[in-house]
Design a protein around this motif. Structure first.
Motif, mmCIF file in Angstrom:
data_model
loop_
_atom_site.group_PDB
_atom_site.id
_atom_site.type_symbol
_atom_site.label_atom_id
_atom_site.label_comp_id
_atom_site.label_asym_id
_atom_site.label_seq_id
_atom_site.Cartn_x
_atom_site.Cartn_y
_atom_site.Cartn_z
ATOM 1 N N PHE A 6 -70.421 63.053 -26.425
ATOM 2 C CA PHE A 6 -70.214 61.627 -26.686
ATOM 3 C C PHE A 6 -70.899 61.196 -27.974
ATOM 4 C CE2 PHE A 6 -68.878 61.293 -22.216
ATOM 5 C CZ PHE A 6 -67.775 60.464 -22.377
ATOM 6 N N GLY A 7 -72.087 61.728 -28.244
ATOM 7 C CA GLY A 7 -72.788 61.383 -29.483
ATOM 8 C C GLY A 7 -72.017 61.816 -30.707
ATOM 9 N N LEU A 8 -71.546 63.054 -30.701
ATOM 10 C CA LEU A 8 -70.772 63.568 -31.827
ATOM 11 C C LEU A 8 -69.461 62.800 -31.981
ATOM 12 C CD1 LEU A 8 -70.670 65.701 -34.057
ATOM 13 C CD2 LEU A 8 -69.566 67.228 -32.425
ATOM 14 N N ALA A 9 -68.809 62.505 -30.868
ATOM 15 C CA ALA A 9 -67.555 61.749 -30.920
ATOM 16 C C ALA A 9 -67.782 60.355 -31.490
ATOM 17 C CB ALA A 9 -66.945 61.663 -29.530
ATOM 18 N N SER A 10 -68.916 59.744 -31.169
ATOM 19 C CA SER A 10 -69.183 58.398 -31.681
ATOM 20 C C SER A 10 -69.386 58.392 -33.195
ATOM 21 C CB SER A 10 -70.392 57.788 -30.976
ATOM 22 O OG SER A 10 -71.588 58.417 -31.402
ATOM 23 N N VAL A 11 -69.862 59.495 -33.748
ATOM 24 C CA VAL A 11 -70.047 59.595 -35.198
ATOM 25 C C VAL A 11 -68.698 59.753 -35.901
ATOM 26 C CG1 VAL A 11 -71.000 61.054 -37.036
ATOM 27 C CG2 VAL A 11 -72.373 60.533 -35.018
ATOM 28 N N TYR A 12 -67.807 60.532 -35.320
ATOM 29 C CA TYR A 12 -66.522 60.851 -35.953
ATOM 30 C C TYR A 12 -65.357 60.023 -35.401
ATOM 31 C CZ TYR A 12 -68.710 64.759 -38.308
ATOM 32 O OH TYR A 12 -69.508 65.533 -39.113
ATOM 33 N N ILE A 13 -65.644 58.932 -34.721
ATOM 34 C CA ILE A 13 -64.598 58.147 -34.075
ATOM 35 C C ILE A 13 -63.598 57.562 -35.078
ATOM 36 C CG2 ILE A 13 -65.839 55.950 -34.002
ATOM 37 C CD1 ILE A 13 -64.714 55.685 -31.092
ATOM 38 N N LYS A 14 -64.029 57.267 -36.267
ATOM 39 C CA LYS A 14 -63.140 56.697 -37.274
ATOM 40 C C LYS A 14 -62.725 57.748 -38.302
ATOM 41 C CE LYS A 14 -64.992 52.079 -36.815
ATOM 42 N NZ LYS A 14 -63.997 51.105 -36.561
ATOM 43 N N MET A 15 -62.585 58.967 -37.882
ATOM 44 C CA MET A 15 -62.209 60.054 -38.785
ATOM 45 C C MET A 15 -60.804 59.819 -39.320
ATOM 46 S SD MET A 15 -62.443 64.146 -38.148
ATOM 47 C CE MET A 15 -61.277 64.162 -36.828
ATOM 48 N N ARG A 16 -60.676 59.968 -40.616
ATOM 49 C CA ARG A 16 -59.367 59.763 -41.251
ATOM 50 C C ARG A 16 -58.418 60.884 -40.863
ATOM 51 N NH1 ARG A 16 -60.911 59.138 -47.370
ATOM 52 N NH2 ARG A 16 -62.024 61.009 -46.779
ATOM 53 N N LYS A 17 -57.161 60.535 -40.737
ATOM 54 C CA LYS A 17 -56.141 61.511 -40.323
ATOM 55 C C LYS A 17 -55.416 62.122 -41.518
ATOM 56 C CE LYS A 17 -56.466 60.261 -35.916
ATOM 57 N NZ LYS A 17 -57.829 60.389 -35.514
ATOM 58 N N ASP A 18 -55.650 61.602 -42.714
ATOM 59 C CA ASP A 18 -54.949 62.110 -43.892
ATOM 60 C C ASP A 18 -55.695 63.313 -44.469
ATOM 61 O OD1 ASP A 18 -57.187 60.941 -44.933
ATOM 62 O OD2 ASP A 18 -56.131 59.487 -46.196
ATOM 63 N N GLU A 19 -55.227 63.778 -45.630
ATOM 64 C CA GLU A 19 -55.854 64.935 -46.262
ATOM 65 C C GLU A 19 -57.280 64.636 -46.707
ATOM 66 O OE1 GLU A 19 -53.573 66.927 -49.235
ATOM 67 O OE2 GLU A 19 -51.768 66.872 -48.012
ATOM 68 N N GLY A 20 -57.608 63.366 -46.942
ATOM 69 C CA GLY A 20 -58.961 62.987 -47.314
ATOM 70 C C GLY A 20 -59.958 63.209 -46.186
ATOM 71 N N GLY A 21 -59.467 63.309 -44.945
ATOM 72 C CA GLY A 21 -60.333 63.524 -43.795
ATOM 73 C C GLY A 21 -60.631 64.982 -43.512
#
Length: 189
Positions: free
Chosen positions: A8-23
């Motif tokens: 859950f901690g790791l997921a909370s950090v990456y929750i707004k991870m971009r879906k494009d190539e920049g991510g």
């Protein structure tokens, strides 16, 4: 508990991870940290193995059973436990971060997490066999995992590693192995 909190901690950090190539860098960071967390989370098994080693040596010296029987039995006994740990970590990370919402892609991710935890447990078992006590074993495990992480290719490209250390790149547990492109695309798209 460690797998749930870590997931859950790791997921909370990456929750707004971009879906494009920049991510892509964010996804690599997610996977690199997941590897680091999963490999280091099995260190707590060291005291268990050190305690069992005394009994194992006594019993094997009497001819009650051999060490290979212990290793096989230990692996079989820990398989379901390690699977539960892998799932407790994989479920929040995979679904909260928003990786590919396919069941097949999730199953692949969970399977890889399970294999990583199993491999880490086996490494701890091996290093506890060559360690005289808890402090030495803990130091040895941290040193080995740190060296594996350093030479994984995340920090120093393979081409820049001195020739006399290049073998560490190939034995590193953190090194990204060749994953079929279709599997990788399936998981991150």
């Amino acid at each position: 508990m460690q797998a749930i909190v870590g997931g859950f901690g790791l997921a909370s950090v990456y929750i707004k991870m971009r879906k494009d190539e920049g991510g892509v860098a964010e996804r690599l960071g997610l996977f690199a940290f997941s590897l680091s967390f999963l490999l280091s989370s099995t260190v707590e098994a060291l005291p268990i193995y050190l305690q069992e080693r005394r009994v194992l040596m006594k019993e094997s010296s009497r001819g009650a059973y051999n060490i290979s029987s212990y290793m096989i039995a230990n692996t079989i006994v820990f398989l379901p436990f390690l699977f539960a740990v892998a799932m407790l970590f994989a479920i929040p990370v995979y679904w909260i971060v928003g990786l590919n919402p396919s069941i097949a892609a999730f199953a692949f991710f969970a399977f890889v997490v399970w294999l990583i935890v199993l491999m880490a447990s086996s490494l701890v078992l091996f290093l506890s066999a060559v360690s005289p006590d808890f402090i030495s074993g803990n130091s040895l495990i941290c040193t080995v995992l740190g060296a594996f992480f350093l030479f994984s290719g995340y920090f120093i490209p393979k081409e820049n590693i001195p020739k006399y250390w290049l073998f560490m790149y190939y034995v590193s547990l953190y090194r990204v192995r060749i994953i079929p492109r279709a599997c990788l695309q399936e998981m991150i798209s």
